[in-house]
Write a protein that holds these residues in place. Structure first.
Motif, PDB file in Angstrom:
ATOM      1  N   LYS A 150       0.907  -1.291   0.098  1.00  0.00           N
ATOM      2  CA  LYS A 150      -0.033   0.051  -0.001  1.00  0.00           C
ATOM      3  C   LYS A 150       0.950   1.165  -0.075  1.00  0.00           C
ATOM      4  CE  LYS A 150      -4.305  -1.679   2.031  1.00  0.00           C
ATOM      5  NZ  LYS A 150      -5.394  -1.172   2.618  1.00  0.00           N
ATOM      6  N   ARG A 151       0.991   2.202  -1.112  1.00  0.00           N
ATOM      7  CA  ARG A 151       1.896   3.097  -1.091  1.00  0.00           C
ATOM      8  C   ARG A 151       1.421   4.143  -0.181  1.00  0.00           C
ATOM      9  NH1 ARG A 151      -0.506   7.227  -4.765  1.00  0.00           N
ATOM     10  NH2 ARG A 151      -2.313   6.905  -5.399  1.00  0.00           N
ATOM     11  N   SER A 152       0.373   4.213   0.505  1.00  0.00           N
ATOM     12  CA  SER A 152      -0.181   5.106   1.656  1.00  0.00           C
ATOM     13  C   SER A 152       0.594   4.768   2.777  1.00  0.00           C
ATOM     14  CB  SER A 152      -1.739   5.184   1.681  1.00  0.00           C
ATOM     15  OG  SER A 152      -2.059   3.906   2.198  1.00  0.00           O
ATOM     16  N   ASP A 153       1.269   3.658   3.083  1.00  0.00           N
ATOM     17  CA  ASP A 153       1.861   3.253   4.076  1.00  0.00           C
ATOM     18  C   ASP A 153       3.252   3.929   4.206  1.00  0.00           C
ATOM     19  OD1 ASP A 153       0.045   1.580   5.095  1.00  0.00           O
ATOM     20  OD2 ASP A 153       1.104  -0.278   4.177  1.00  0.00           O
ATOM     21  N   TRP A 154       3.700   4.421   3.089  1.00  0.00           N
ATOM     22  CA  TRP A 154       4.780   5.289   3.128  1.00  0.00           C
ATOM     23  C   TRP A 154       4.719   6.906   2.478  1.00  0.00           C
ATOM     24  CZ3 TRP A 154       4.652   0.302   1.793  1.00  0.00           C
ATOM     25  CH2 TRP A 154       5.493  -0.774   2.211  1.00  0.00           C
ATOM     26  N   GLY A 155       3.266   7.334   2.882  1.00  0.00           N
ATOM     27  CA  GLY A 155       2.980   8.509   2.709  1.00  0.00           C
ATOM     28  C   GLY A 155       2.904   9.109   1.080  1.00  0.00           C
ATOM     29  N   LEU A 156       2.863   8.126   0.407  1.00  0.00           N
ATOM     30  CA  LEU A 156       2.539   8.413  -1.270  1.00  0.00           C
ATOM     31  C   LEU A 156       1.055   8.379  -1.405  1.00  0.00           C
ATOM     32  CD1 LEU A 156       3.708   9.112  -3.672  1.00  0.00           C
ATOM     33  CD2 LEU A 156       4.127   6.706  -4.053  1.00  0.00           C
ATOM     34  N   THR A 157       0.233   9.381  -1.098  1.00  0.00           N
ATOM     35  CA  THR A 157      -1.264   9.449  -1.133  1.00  0.00           C
ATOM     36  C   THR A 157      -1.916   9.935  -2.342  1.00  0.00           C
ATOM     37  OG1 THR A 157      -1.189  11.150   0.265  1.00  0.00           O
ATOM     38  CG2 THR A 157      -1.356   9.112   1.522  1.00  0.00           C
ATOM     39  N   LYS A 158      -0.961  10.618  -3.179  1.00  0.00           N
ATOM     40  CA  LYS A 158      -1.629  11.521  -4.297  1.00  0.00           C
ATOM     41  C   LYS A 158      -2.620  10.561  -4.947  1.00  0.00           C
ATOM     42  CE  LYS A 158      -1.014  15.329  -7.177  1.00  0.00           C
ATOM     43  NZ  LYS A 158      -1.035  16.423  -6.827  1.00  0.00           N
ATOM     44  N   TYR A 159      -3.806  11.199  -5.058  1.00  0.00           N
ATOM     45  CA  TYR A 159      -4.963  10.758  -6.050  1.00  0.00           C
ATOM     46  C   TYR A 159      -5.605   9.512  -5.542  1.00  0.00           C
ATOM     47  CZ  TYR A 159      -3.580  14.127  -9.087  1.00  0.00           C
ATOM     48  OH  TYR A 159      -3.051  15.370  -9.911  1.00  0.00           O
ATOM     49  N   VAL A 160      -5.238   8.940  -4.273  1.00  0.00           N
ATOM     50  CA  VAL A 160      -5.924   7.773  -3.824  1.00  0.00           C
ATOM     51  C   VAL A 160      -7.294   8.285  -3.243  1.00  0.00           C
ATOM     52  CG1 VAL A 160      -6.098   6.182  -1.824  1.00  0.00           C
ATOM     53  CG2 VAL A 160      -3.652   6.737  -2.692  1.00  0.00           C
ATOM     54  N   PRO A 161      -8.368   7.334  -3.985  1.00  0.00           N
ATOM     55  CA  PRO A 161      -8.380   6.148  -4.432  1.00  0.00           C
ATOM     56  C   PRO A 161      -8.322   6.205  -5.889  1.00  0.00           C
ATOM     57  CG  PRO A 161     -10.561   6.697  -3.772  1.00  0.00           C
ATOM     58  CD  PRO A 161      -9.475   7.951  -3.546  1.00  0.00           C
ATOM     59  N   ASN A 162      -8.451   7.147  -6.592  1.00  0.00           N
ATOM     60  CA  ASN A 162      -8.488   7.172  -8.009  1.00  0.00           C
ATOM     61  C   ASN A 162      -7.374   6.481  -8.768  1.00  0.00           C
ATOM     62  OD1 ASN A 162     -11.169   8.627  -7.991  1.00  0.00           O
ATOM     63  ND2 ASN A 162      -9.946  10.597  -7.633  1.00  0.00           N
ATOM     64  N   VAL A 163      -6.210   6.943  -8.158  1.00  0.00           N
ATOM     65  CA  VAL A 163      -5.292   6.005  -8.543  1.00  0.00           C
ATOM     66  C   VAL A 163      -4.901   5.111  -7.233  1.00  0.00           C
ATOM     67  CG1 VAL A 163      -2.486   6.185  -8.796  1.00  0.00           C
ATOM     68  CG2 VAL A 163      -3.987   7.781  -9.766  1.00  0.00           C
ATOM     69  N   GLY A 164      -4.928   3.716  -7.433  1.00  0.00           N
ATOM     70  CA  GLY A 164      -5.084   2.728  -6.501  1.00  0.00           C
ATOM     71  C   GLY A 164      -4.069   2.774  -5.406  1.00  0.00           C
ATOM     72  N   ASP A 165      -4.455   2.260  -4.224  1.00  0.00           N
ATOM     73  CA  ASP A 165      -3.247   2.556  -3.138  1.00  0.00           C
ATOM     74  C   ASP A 165      -2.682   1.290  -3.148  1.00  0.00           C
ATOM     75  OD1 ASP A 165      -2.284   3.324  -0.744  1.00  0.00           O
ATOM     76  OD2 ASP A 165      -3.829   2.742   0.778  1.00  0.00           O
ATOM     77  N   GLU A 166      -2.915   0.055  -3.586  1.00  0.00           N
ATOM     78  CA  GLU A 166      -2.281  -0.983  -3.757  1.00  0.00           C
ATOM     79  C   GLU A 166      -1.323  -0.956  -5.075  1.00  0.00           C
ATOM     80  OE1 GLU A 166      -4.561  -4.493  -3.431  1.00  0.00           O
ATOM     81  OE2 GLU A 166      -4.694  -4.345  -1.243  1.00  0.00           O
ATOM     82  N   VAL A 167      -0.238  -1.274  -4.814  1.00  0.00           N
ATOM     83  CA  VAL A 167       0.651  -1.543  -5.998  1.00  0.00           C
ATOM     84  C   VAL A 167       1.274  -2.785  -6.013  1.00  0.00           C
ATOM     85  CG1 VAL A 167       2.944  -0.501  -6.798  1.00  0.00           C
ATOM     86  CG2 VAL A 167       1.417   0.925  -5.561  1.00  0.00           C
ATOM     87  N   GLN A 168       1.001  -3.424  -7.246  1.00  0.00           N
ATOM     88  CA  GLN A 168       1.744  -4.627  -7.250  1.00  0.00           C
ATOM     89  C   GLN A 168       3.041  -4.718  -8.074  1.00  0.00           C
ATOM     90  OE1 GLN A 168      -0.893  -7.065  -9.654  1.00  0.00           O
ATOM     91  NE2 GLN A 168      -2.668  -6.511  -8.532  1.00  0.00           N
ATOM     92  N   ILE A 169       4.082  -5.275  -7.411  1.00  0.00           N
ATOM     93  CA  ILE A 169       5.270  -5.125  -7.950  1.00  0.00           C
ATOM     94  C   ILE A 169       5.930  -6.466  -8.404  1.00  0.00           C
ATOM     95  CG2 ILE A 169       7.950  -4.746  -7.048  1.00  0.00           C
ATOM     96  CD1 ILE A 169       6.540  -3.217  -4.745  1.00  0.00           C
ATOM     97  N   MET A 170       6.643  -6.592  -9.456  1.00  0.00           N
ATOM     98  CA  MET A 170       7.175  -7.680 -10.258  1.00  0.00           C
ATOM     99  C   MET A 170       8.555  -7.617 -10.344  1.00  0.00           C
ATOM    100  SD  MET A 170       3.733  -7.765 -12.384  1.00  0.00           S
ATOM    101  CE  MET A 170       3.915  -5.938 -12.331  1.00  0.00           C
TER     102      MET A 170
END
Length: 181
Positions: A150-170
């Motif tokens: 969850k990007r918000s856990d690191w303070g990256l909250t811009k446009y949440v929830p329109n730009v998702g909070d969950e980030v998938q990393i591969m």
């Protein structure tokens, strides 16, 4: 495979991320500049460790009309995105590895991003190994890993929830045995 340090072969590695865009599609980006080291312990894999660092200014997207607006540079430097000028690296240090089968594991670690350090969990797949890789002539290990944060856990909250909070990393990587041992 021999014990010791294995360095990332950047030409055979990638870090790709994706995030929901209004729930309509997944926006995909990548980092082009990163490094990682494995301290490999074949007699007890769970005692192995991984460290990695990512240059946030190396973010790349497929944003159209790049000549009009350098979107990648904005993402890399803007204080509400990756803020790579103030925080020039994203760092990961493993804290444990738990084997779940002969070729899979769960790696726990600490991710430091935007001045915040939080625990993360990666699902890791061992893709294979070559005692002598044909081109480098060195012992080489290959892995894939995935995580969701969850990007918000690191303070990256811009446009949440329109730009998702969950980030998938591969993550994909080949690691070559270093010569300095």
């Amino acid at each position: 495979m021999p014990e010791g340090k294995y360095s990332l072969d950047l030409s055979h590695a990638s870090i790709i991320w994706k995030v929901s865009h209004f729930g309509l599609s997944n926006y995909v980006g990548r980092f082009a500049d990163f490094d990682a080291i494995i301290d490999y312990k074949p007699s007890n894999i769970e005692k192995s460790s991984v460290t990695a660092t990512i240059n946030p200014l190396s973010v790349q997207t497929a944003y159209p009309n790049a000549e009009e607006k350098d979107f990648d540079k904005i993402l890399g430097t803007d204080k509400v995105w990756f803020n790579g000028t103030m925080f020039p690296s994203i760092d990961f240090t493993s804290t444990s590895i738990a084997m779940t089968s002969d070729t899979t594991a769960v790696m726990q670690g600490e991710l430091s991003f935007l001045g915040v350090t939080k625990p993360v969990s990666l699902d890791v797949v061992f893709n294979g190994a070559m005692p002598i890789q044909p081109f480098t002539r060195k012992p080489t290990l290959g892995f894939s890993a995935t995580a969701t944060i969850k990007r918000s856990d690191w303070g990256l909250t811009k446009y949440v929830p329109n730009v998702g909070d969950e980030v998938q990393i591969m993550i994909e990587g080949e690691f070559m045995k270093t010569d300095d041992e």
